[in-house]
Structures are given as structure tokens and as C-alpha cells.
Write a protein that holds these residues in place. Structure first.
Motif, PDB file in Angstrom:
ATOM      1  N   LEU A 779       3.850   2.207   1.681  1.00 48.54           N
ATOM      2  CA  LEU A 779       4.873   3.095   2.226  1.00 48.54           C
ATOM      3  C   LEU A 779       5.310   4.133   1.193  1.00 48.54           C
ATOM      4  O   LEU A 779       5.459   5.320   1.513  1.00 48.54           O
ATOM      5  CB  LEU A 779       6.073   2.286   2.702  1.00 48.54           C
ATOM      6  CG  LEU A 779       5.863   1.433   3.955  1.00 48.54           C
ATOM      7  CD1 LEU A 779       7.086   0.557   4.218  1.00 48.54           C
ATOM      8  CD2 LEU A 779       5.609   2.328   5.161  1.00 48.54           C
ATOM      9  N   PHE A 780       5.522   3.702  -0.040  1.00 50.99           N
ATOM     10  CA  PHE A 780       5.929   4.644  -1.085  1.00 50.99           C
ATOM     11  C   PHE A 780       4.860   5.700  -1.320  1.00 50.99           C
ATOM     12  O   PHE A 780       5.156   6.880  -1.540  1.00 50.99           O
ATOM     13  CB  PHE A 780       6.201   3.891  -2.394  1.00 50.99           C
ATOM     14  CG  PHE A 780       7.504   3.142  -2.411  1.00 50.99           C
ATOM     15  CD1 PHE A 780       8.676   3.747  -2.017  1.00 50.99           C
ATOM     16  CD2 PHE A 780       7.548   1.812  -2.824  1.00 50.99           C
ATOM     17  CE1 PHE A 780       9.885   3.053  -2.038  1.00 50.99           C
ATOM     18  CE2 PHE A 780       8.743   1.115  -2.858  1.00 50.99           C
ATOM     19  CZ  PHE A 780       9.910   1.727  -2.452  1.00 50.99           C
ATOM     20  N   THR A 781       3.583   5.279  -1.244  1.00 51.10           N
ATOM     21  CA  THR A 781       2.494   6.238  -1.451  1.00 51.10           C
ATOM     22  C   THR A 781       2.455   7.246  -0.320  1.00 51.10           C
ATOM     23  O   THR A 781       2.287   8.455  -0.541  1.00 51.10           O
ATOM     24  CB  THR A 781       1.158   5.489  -1.565  1.00 51.10           C
ATOM     25  OG1 THR A 781       1.231   4.534  -2.636  1.00 51.10           O
ATOM     26  CG2 THR A 781       0.012   6.458  -1.825  1.00 51.10           C
ATOM     27  N   GLY A 782       2.626   6.774   0.906  1.00 52.16           N
ATOM     28  CA  GLY A 782       2.645   7.685   2.045  1.00 52.16           C
ATOM     29  C   GLY A 782       3.799   8.667   1.981  1.00 52.16           C
ATOM     30  O   GLY A 782       3.672   9.805   2.440  1.00 52.16           O
ATOM     31  N   LEU A 783       4.900   8.240   1.416  1.00 51.17           N
ATOM     32  CA  LEU A 783       6.064   9.115   1.276  1.00 51.17           C
ATOM     33  C   LEU A 783       6.001   9.969   0.022  1.00 51.17           C
ATOM     34  O   LEU A 783       6.902  10.783  -0.218  1.00 51.17           O
ATOM     35  CB  LEU A 783       7.350   8.278   1.240  1.00 51.17           C
ATOM     36  CG  LEU A 783       7.721   7.544   2.540  1.00 51.17           C
ATOM     37  CD1 LEU A 783       8.836   6.535   2.284  1.00 51.17           C
ATOM     38  CD2 LEU A 783       8.163   8.555   3.594  1.00 51.17           C
ATOM     39  N   ASP A 784       4.956   9.757  -0.794  1.00 52.43           N
ATOM     40  CA  ASP A 784       4.822  10.454  -2.088  1.00 52.43           C
ATOM     41  C   ASP A 784       6.089  10.262  -2.927  1.00 52.43           C
ATOM     42  O   ASP A 784       6.708  11.214  -3.390  1.00 52.43           O
ATOM     43  CB  ASP A 784       4.551  11.944  -1.858  1.00 52.43           C
ATOM     44  CG  ASP A 784       4.132  12.638  -3.181  1.00 52.43           C
ATOM     45  OD1 ASP A 784       3.674  11.921  -4.104  1.00 52.43           O
ATOM     46  OD2 ASP A 784       4.316  13.867  -3.280  1.00 52.43           O
TER      47      ASP A 784
END
Length: 1012
Positions: A779-784
Motif C-alpha cells: 500500500l505504501f508503495t502504491g501511494l508513493d
């Protein structure tokens, strides 16, 4: 003083060296060289002075042998001065400050300069120190040579007598006639040889004694002078003596009967106050100059008791009596007029009522005349202000005066001392003496609590003690429970007391004389939940400009109702704060009170927001709410300034947040705590962090703010991790996760999901923790979101390390470091390399982490860093530095309320002490650690006790590694076990993977990562 020639010649040297000075010639040579220190002395002059009394004895070889012997003595003195030969001269190279005669001259010169500047007090001090170096009017007393006798007489006449004359002339100018007479009488040898000193003595005697005494001394002096010098004294001296005899009235004219003592009875059971009493001794007894000392302080601080006790116990220093007057400057009626006090004093000193001058100025002049030359102490109690005291100070100028007042009088030529509250020990001693029954001995804890409630205020202690003593059948603890509300203490009075002896009445009498703006300020300070407040906060609460508030504080400060602690910080005594709070409730309307509290809360909310923005600008702000009108929060653009404010105001923010919740200001509460939560975790008691977040969650719910509830519930979970309540932490994180999903807040969802992983990890469920961290990372990666990513990698590394996959763990930690070079990542790398037997690398990472956490003023993290660093340094055999780190960690752990870290620190201190071959100290540290681990029900207590037993049988060589010597490996207990309550515990938390998760540092606070 290393060398003395005033009196007998003496030298600071061992007895065996001083034996060389048994020779008169050697003592004479040393005396000459010391008198002429650092000057060249010709051999012929020395021969003439030393051997002049012996015919044909001018022997140069003997002189040089004498010089050699004196050099031998000088080598054994502390300063080792040299006595070299320079051609046909000798020179003693010595620091003049080590020779009494040269110090005498220097002090005399400084005293003369002070007199030229008309600084008589400084001159007297300097001249007195000079005269103390010359106790008898003789020099070289143990050198029986004609040179020594001639030189001594010359020095007395040219050096000593002028200084004596200047000293006593100065005392005469200050009208200290009695002192001059008494001291010169003790110097009869000097007095009979000096006409100038005899003249000074006559002038003083003419004031202290009658005409007959003056004539008797004149006749004796003339006879002694003729015998000594073969001539009469000068015409000027004889004319002075004749005039004084003719003009001097009889002693009865002064009308002074037996020495008066107007002092009230000493305070029964007086205790403590040693510092104040010693200061008064220095000001009014030890100094030669009668002075004025003023005691000020809070109402009920014990000023009168101190003055009465001090005056009673120092009466021998004031042989002509003690005068006392209570001026009732703060009583219910009008203060006593100075003219009335003057009349009382004059009557006591023998002036009949019909002889009292009607005019106040004439009374001042008459009293001053009556006290001239007398050693009298004057005590002026309960003075209202400087104007109230000034006429009496003018009248009593020849005497020492002790003044008490609630106000800082600001008088010139007066020393001021603020009387503090009693120390905890003094308060308990006072209660013991006044309760005087078996309960006081049996209930020591209750007595300490009673002293704390009274804030060490003597009046409060006396009233409370009498209340307890009158109820001898009731346990003190029960009575203290009744008095736990300071409002009850305000109205408490002992039987027989007037209505003005309650604390409320005493404080009201001070409040009544304040200016209106100071009264307004004090009442609003009572609405502040803390007794400490800054002037910008006060400006917000009152709605006044800051300069006006500072002026009002100055009035309160002068009335001693507040103390100033910093440039803009003030503190009220707890009982004064209780009085102000009660006064606000009684005399301010409900709307007025609410407005002041709202302004206060808004000031803190705005300032917290500005501070956090300066410290961590990347933190997402809470939803906006306009600041109340006319409230100006502090601008803290500078990071250091902001961190300092947060550290200083931490407890204030907590107290104000609680007060805001009680006042129903819920929209403000959850925003303050939501913004300040990250800072709160950095130091202080973690239980307070939990408590305030529970308050904030309720405020968000009352405000119907689901976004705020999600944010604060997540942050509550982080706070619960900090107190090792992992089960409740997981419950909080799951609720925050549900709320975030319902709100569609993806960043909040990622944060809560990650934090659920930290709770699972802390409970030992590593497989589940790994799955949750992986989901959060996605999730953090998708949200950058970089901050979420490095934390996820960091905790995934912890999971891999726990599984024994060191390569995978290292890779995760490196990923985290590549995203952000964060202190939490650095300290984890330090732990990792320490665990893999690389202490050098661990120390390098540990030092960098420590530096960053110190810059952020994150005390809890610094404590952990220090313990990690201590392990690495121990692995490098840097045991002293390791011990230093562990000691600092122990102190920080105590201030943060972290018992587990404190126990670990003491265990490490024991390891370091053992490595330094100090088994006794090691055992002492381990005993403390064992006690703390036992209190925590932590199974490490068994290992520490085993160390204690082992240390008694095995002597450890510094740096040696063996089982149980603290090499580092034996303290990690990998994998982590569980205590008997089933909770996750770590052998030495900073060395464990997952340490950050266990103490809450590794959790992701929702407000850090995107509650929009």
C-alpha cells in the motif's frame, strides 16, 4: 599565607626544614629578604644589618653559608622561591601574594582607593582584612637584632598606624562609636604610642562615655606619652581633649536605661532555615558595618518567625538592646504609622511621654541621637512598602535593622532576601514537632504527603498540624485524604484563631492591595491548570497586550505572589494557585471564565501546530480549525527553538488538554493531541501518553469526527505499545484500520495495517507480522509514501532476523536505509552488526543514530541508542566509555519512566564494572537490575541473580570473555522469550530485532502518514 614577618617570622615548611631557622642570623636574613621581596640586596648592607651588633664579625663567608641554609629551607616550601646571587647582590624571587606584609600593603592600598571613591563599606572590609594580618603591633618578633627592632618600630609607625587610623576614622564617620571604643581598648600597646589613634579614641569615647571617662583617658595617655617619648603630646591633641571634656554632657543626658528588649517570644519548635539564618549572620553580625536586611516572601512563608528567632538567638551581638515593632502592613486594619513606632521606641529609650516631639521629623532626629554609638538591633516586622519603612530606617541609621515584608521593598543600601518555602525535610520536621504523638512516627508517608499538600508553606503547615493534632484518634492518612483538596486547606483554621489566620484571609489581604490589572491577571492564572505559566499564555488568557501583562506580573512579583523562573516564565505557589482558582470561580462569570479558558487552549493549539511544523514539516497536519480571535500563538520557525519549547511545555500541553476536555472544548482537544502525539512520545512518562490519547479519542467521538477518531485511535495504539500493552494496542490498531477503510483513507489504512503488524510482532506472532508488513509495504508503495516504505522494510528485516535469515534481514535493512537515512534505521543496523559479531560497524552506526536522536531531543530513543552503543563499545573492550553510555541511559530511562530500559542499563553497568575488575560495583548494579526485573516480572531476573552468585566465585580479568561476562551474545537471548504473563520480552531490548516495535518507535502514527 606561606611567609609571615608581621609578628614572629614564620614559614610554611616541614618541621625538619624549619629546624634550619633556629639560628637568629638565618631568621634575620630571611626576614630582610621577605621585607624587600624581589629587590636586590647588597652583601655589605646584609652584613651591616645582621652582624652590626657583633664587633669584627662582618664575615662574608658566614653570610654566604647563611644564604645557603636559607635556600635549603625555601626548597621545602610549597612555592619553592629562589634566592640567587647576582654579582655582589642577592635577590629573593617570590610572589608577593605569599608574604603577609606585601598582602597587607596591597589591601591597604585598595582600601584607600575605596575611600577616595566614598565606598566606605568596601573600604572597611579591605582595611579589616589588612589589619587581621597584623594581630600585634610588632614585626620580626623572634629576630632579636637591633635592625629588627628599629625596622619594626618604623613599620608600625608608617604602615600599621595609618591603616588603623583610616579604619577607625571610617567607623566614626558611620557613627560606630561603640565599636571603635571596644576595639581600641583591646589595642592598648598601639594606642599609648600613637597620638593620632588616641585622638580617634577620644572622639568615640566622648559619645559612648561621660566627661569623666574622657578626662581619665586624657590624663593616662599624657603620662604614658611622656614616659615613652620624653615629651608632651601636641597642642592639637591637648586642645581636642580639653574641648571634648568641656562639651561632653553627662551620660544620664542620653536617658538610656537598662538595655531594652522589645522582641516577642521566640517561635516554639523552630526548625530548619539554616541558609537564611546564616545569610543574616553574614549581613548583620559578621560585617563590621551595621546594615539593613529585608526579608520578603509569600504570605505565610515564615518571615516573622525567622526574624524573631534570629534576633532572639543573636542578642549577645547587640549589647545595648533590641527594638521591635509590628507595623501591621497587611492586617485587616490600617498599617501602624511610622510616627507611632518612633514614639514607642523613644519611650522605651527613656524619653517621657511629655517629652516626645510632636513632629515626626523631630522624632526621627531624636531617636537617631539616642541610638548614636549604641549596638542595638531594630526589627521592623510586616512593613507595607518602602515608604512605610523609610522614616524608621532614617531614624535607626546607626543600628543594624532587620525588616520583613511580603513585598520586595527595593530600598537602597539594603540587602534583600526572599524567604523560600520549607524543604520537604524541614516541613516533615515541623509537622513532627507540632503533632507530637505516636501517629507522626508511625505514618511517615502521610506526613510527607501533608507537607507536599501545604507546599512547604509554614503557615499552612502550622494550621494543618494543629488540625491533625486536635484529632488524635484519627489516622493521619485519613485526615490528609480530607485535605487533599487544597481548597479545603485555604479555609482551615486552628481553634481560637481569628478569621484573619486562615490561608484564604492571609492571601486576600495581599490580593486586596494589588492594582486592578494585577488582580485581573491573578484570577485568570487560577484558570490555568498548572501553577507554571508564561507571559504570552497570560496575555492570551487576559486579552491584554504583552507589555501590560508583563507590568502586571511585575506587581505580582513585587508582592511575592509569583516567582519568576525564566525571562517569560512564572510560577505560583500551589496554595496561591488554589486561591486564585477559587477566586476566579467566585468572582468571574461563567462566560468570562469560558472565554479565558478558550483563549488559553487556542494559544497552546496554535503554538503546538507551529512547533511541530518547524520540527517535522513532513508530518501531515490535522484538519484545520480557525484560531480564536485576538489570540496570537508563538511563532517558532526555528527548529531548535521549537524543540526547546516542546520539551519545556510538554507537561503544560498535557494539563491544558485535560482542562480543555473538562471545559467541553473537544474540537480543540483531539487536534492538540493529534498534532503533538509524536513529540509526546519522545520523553516523559509513557503512561501519560496513553492517558491523554484516551482523552483525545473520547473528544473526537464527542465531536463526531470519525477522521479524528481514526487518527487518535491509531496513535493510542502506538502509545499502548510504549507501555507494553500489546493486546490493547492491537485492538486499537484494528479499530483504526476499520475506521480508515470506512472513510476510504488509503494512507490511514496502510498505516493502521502496518501498526497491526507491530503489535503482532510484539506478541511473538512473527509469521502474521510479516504478512501485515508486506501488505502495508504494498500500500505504501502504491501511494508513493517513502516514510511508510522504509518503516515497512525495517520491520520486515526484524521478522527475517527473528527467523534466523540474516542475509534477508540485512537486505531489508539496506532497503530501508536507501530510502531514508533515518536514526531508527541506523540504530537497527547497529544492533544487527553487533549481533553478527561486528562491534566496530555497530559502534559507527550507533554513534550516528545517537547524534540524530539527540538533535531531535528524542530522550526515549537516545536511551535505547546509548544501550546499543554500550554493547558495541564493550565488544571493542572500550569498557569505560561503555560504562559511561550505560550510566547515561539509566538516567534517561528513569526520567522517561521506562523501568525495563533502566533495568537493562543497570545490568550493562554491572557487566562493564566486572570487565573493569570492580566486582563490588558490578554486584551493586546487578542487585538494582534484579530488583527492577523482578518488579516487571521479567525472567531476566534469574540470569542477573546468577551473575551475582557467579561473581562471588569467579574473579574476572578486564576484557576477558567467558560465559556470563557480558560479551554481548549472552545478553540477547535470541529468539526472544516470554515472561510468565505470556507477554513478549527481550533480554536487552536495544539489541533485539523488533526493539523499535516493542517500544512504539516503530509504529506508524496515522498523523505522520496522511490523515487528510
Amino acid at each position: 599565607m606561606e611567609f609571615r614577618i608581621l609578628g614572629p617570622v614564620r614559614v610554611s615548611a616541614p618541621p625538619e626544614a624549619l629546624g634550619e631557622l633556629r639560628s637568629v642570623k638565618r631568621r634575620g636574613l630571611l626576614a630582610i629578604m621577605l621585607l624587600h621581596a624581589n629587590q636586590r640586596m647588597h652583601e655589605e648592607k646584609l652584613l651591616n644589618w645582621l652582624w652590626r651588633d657583633e664587633d669584627g664579625s662582618e664575615n662574608l663567608a658566614e653570610l654566604r653559608r647563611t644564604v645557603t641554609k636559607v635556600r635549603g629551607v625555601l626548597k621545602h616550601t610549597p612555592s619553592h622561591p629562589e634566592l640567587p646571587r647576582e654579582g655582589d647582590h642577592f635577590r629573593l624571587r617570590v610572589d608577593p601574594a605569599l608574604v603577609d606584609f606585601h598582602v597587607f600593603r596591597d589591601l591597604s592600598r585598595q582600601g584607600s582607593e575605596a575611600l577616595e571613591k566614598r565606598d566606605r563599606h568596601a573600604a572597611l572590609s579591605l582595611l579589616r582584612k589588612a589589619l587581621e594580618l597584623w594581630p600585634e603591633p610588632v614585626a620580626f618578633e623572634n629576630v632579636p637584632l637591633s635592625w629588627a627592632r628599629r625596622t619594626s618600630d618604623r613599620l608600625v609607625e608608617r604602615e600599621l598606624v595609618p591603616v588603623c587610623r583610616a579604619y577607625y576614622e571610617t567607623h566614626l564617620a558611620l557613627e560606630h562609636h561603640d565599636l571603635v571604643v571596644s576595639e581600641l581598648r583591646r589595642s592598648a600597646d598601639l594606642l599609648e604610642r600613637s597620638e593620632s589613634l588616641a585622638a580617634v579614641y577620644l572622639r568615640a569615647l566622648a559619645v559612648v562615655e561621660d566627661a569623666g571617662a574622657v578626662a581619665d583617658f586624657r590624663d593616662r595617655f599624657v603620662g604614658d606619652f611622656r614616659q615613652h617619648f620624653g615629651a608632651d603630646p601636641s597642642d592639637g591633641f591637648l586642645a581636642l581633649a580639653r574641648r571634648l571634656v568641656e562639651e561632653q554632657p553627662p551620660a544620664a543626658a542620653y536617658g538610656l536605661p537598662e538595655p531594652p528588649c522589645m522582641l516577642p517570644r521566640d517561635v516554639p519548635d523552630f526548625v530548619g532555615r539554616t541558609g537564611v539564618l546564616t545569610t543574616l549572620d553574614g549581613w548583620l553580625v559578621d560585617d563590621d558595618v551595621p546594615g539593613v536586611a529585608a526579608l520578603d516572601g509569600l504570605p505565610g512563608a515564615g518571615k516573622t518567625a525567622i526574624a524573631r528567632h534570629w534576633a532572639r538567638t543573636r542578642s549577645e551581638h547587640f549589647v545595648h538592646g533590641q527594638l521591635y515593632a509590628d507595623l501591621e502592613g497587611f492586617g485587616p486594619g490600617r498599617p501602624v504609622a511610622p510616627s507611632v513606632v518612633l514614639a514607642r521606641f523613644l519611650t522605651v529609650l527613656g524619653v517621657p511621654p511629655d517629652g516626645l516631639p510632636p513632629d515626626a521629623d523631630d522624632r526621627v532626629a531624636l531617636l537617631r541621637h539616642k541610638l548614636r554609638g549604641r549596638r542595638v538591633l531594630v526589627v521592623l516586622d510586616n512593613v507595607r512598602d518602602a515608604a512605610h519603612a523609610r522614616p524608621l530606617l532614617d531614624a535607626t541609621a546607626p543600628c543594624s535593622v532587620l525588616v520583613t515584608s511580603r513585598n520586595r521593598l527595593g530600598l537602597t543600601d539594603c540587602r534583600h532576601l526572599t524567604v523560600p518555602s520549607m524543604s520537604a525535610e524541614e516541613a516533615v520536621n515541623m509537622l513532627h514537632r507540632r503533632i507530637h504523638d505516636g501517629r507522626a512516627r508511625r505514618e511517615a508517608g502521610a506526613l510527607r504527603e501533608l507537607g507536599r499538600l501545604c507546599g512547604g508553606l509554614p503557615l499552612g503547615l502550622r494550621i494543618a498540624a494543629e488540625y491533625v493534632a486536635a484529632r488524635s484518634d484519627v489516622p493521619i492518612a485519613d485526615l490528609v485524604g480530607q485535605l487533599s483538596s487544597r481548597q479545603r486547606l485555604l479555609d482551615l483554621s486552628s481553634p481560637g484563631d481569628s478569621e484573619y489566620r486562615t490561608l484564604r484571609a492571609v492571601f486576600t489581604s495581599s490580593f486586596a492591595v494589588l492594582r486592578p490589572e494585577a488582580q485581573r491577571l491573578l484570577r485568570r492564572l487560577g484558570l490555568h491548570p498548572s501553577a507554571s505559566v508564561t507571559s504570552p499564555v497570560a496575555a492570551a488568557m487576559t486579552g491584554l497586550p504583552l507589555p501590560d501583562v508583563e507590568d502586571a506580573f511585575a506587581v505580582l512579583l513585587g508582592a511575592r505572589l509569583v516567582d519568576q523562573k525564566t525571562v517569560d516564565g512564572y510560577r505560583l505557589h500551589d496554595l496561591v494557585h488554589a486561591y486564585a482558582a477559587d477566586s476566579a470561580r467566585r468572582y468571574l462569570g461563567a462566560e468570562e471564565r469560558r472565554d479565558a479558558v478558550l483563549r488559553m487552549v487556542e494559544f497552546y493549539r496554535g503554538t503546538v501546530d507551529n512547533a511541530v511544523r518547524a520540527i517535522a514539516p513532513s508530518l501531515t497536519e490535522v484538519p484545520a480549525l480557525a484560531i480564536a480571535a485576538q489570540v496570537e500563538p508563538l511563532e517558532l520557525a526555528d527548529r531548535e527553538h521549537a524543540m526547546a519549547w516542546c520539551a519545556e511545555q510538554r507537561s503544560q500541553v498535557l494539563a491544558v488538554s485535560r482542562a480543555a476536555a473538562e471545559a467541553g472544548l473537544h474540537e480543540q482537544v483531539w487536534r492538540i493531541v493529534g498534532r503533538f502525539g509524536e513529540i509526546l512520545k519522545r520523553n516523559g512518562d509513557p503512561r501519560e501518553v496513553v492517558e491523554i490519547h484516551e482523552v483525545a479519542v473520547r473528544s473526537a467521538q464527542v465531536s463526531a469526527s470519525r477522521l479524528g477518531e481514526a487518527m487518535l485511535t491509531n496513535n493510542l495504539g502506538s502509545a499502548l505499545l510504549g507501555v507494553d500493552d500489546f493486546e490493547q494496542a492491537e485492538i486499537a490498531f484494528k479499530r483504526a484500520l476499520r475506521l480508515s477503510r470506512e472513510l476510504g483513507n488509503e494512507l490511514g489504512e496502510a498505516t493502521s495495517l502496518h501498526n497491526c503488524g507491530t503489535a503482532a510482532f510484539a506478541r511473538g506472532d512473527f509469521a502474521r507480522a510479516g504478512r501485515l508488513f508486506t501488505e502495508g509495504l504494498a500500500l505504501f508503495t502504491g501511494l508513493d509514501h517513502p516514510a511508510g516504505q522504509w518503516r515497512a522494510y525495517l520491520h520486515l528485516g526484524d521478522v527475517e532476523w527473528k527467523r534466523g535469515q540474516t542475509a534477508a534481514a540485512s537486505l531489508c535493512y539496506r532497503h530501508a536505509l536507501a530510502i531514508e537515512r533515518n536514526a531508527d534505521v541506523l540504530v537497527k543496523l547497529a544492533q544487527f552488526h553487533q549481533g553478527n559479531g561486528e562491534p566496530g560497524v555497530a559502534v559507527e552506526y550507533g554513534r550516528e543514530a545517537l547524534r540524530l536522536h539527540r538533535e531531535a531531543r528524542h530522550e526515549r530513543a537516545v536511551c535505547g541508542d546509548l544501550l546499543v552503543l554500550a554493547q558495541g563499545l564493550h565488544g571493542l573492550a572500550e569498557h569505560e566509555e561503555s560504562m559511561s553510555c550505560a550510566k547515561e541511559a539509566a538516567g534517561l530511562a528513569e526520567s522517561c519512566g521506562d523501568l525495563r530500559a533502566r533495568a537493562s542499563a543497570f545490568e550493562w553497568m554491572g557487566v562493564c564494572a566486572e570487565a573493569l575488575d570492580d566486582r563490588g560495583q558490578a554486584v551493586g548494579h546487578w542487585r538494582i537490575a534484579a530488583g527492577l526485573f523482578e518488579e516487571l516480572t521479567d525472567s531476566r531476573v534469574a540470569r542477573v541473580r546468577a551473575r551475582i552468585v557467579e561473581t562471588g566465585a569467579v574473579r574476572t580479568v578486564p576484557g576477558q570473555r567467558h560465559a556470563g561476562n557480558g560479551s554481548g551474545e549472552d545478553l540477547r537471548d535470541l529468539p526472544a522469550g516470554r515472561d510468565r504473563e505470556g507477554r513478549h520480552r527481550e533480554a536487552l531490548r536495544p539489541a533485539e530485532p523488533g526493539q523499535a516495535a516493542a517500544d512504539g518507535r516503530g509504529s506508524c502514527d496515522q498523523h505522520r502518514h496522511g490523515a487528510q
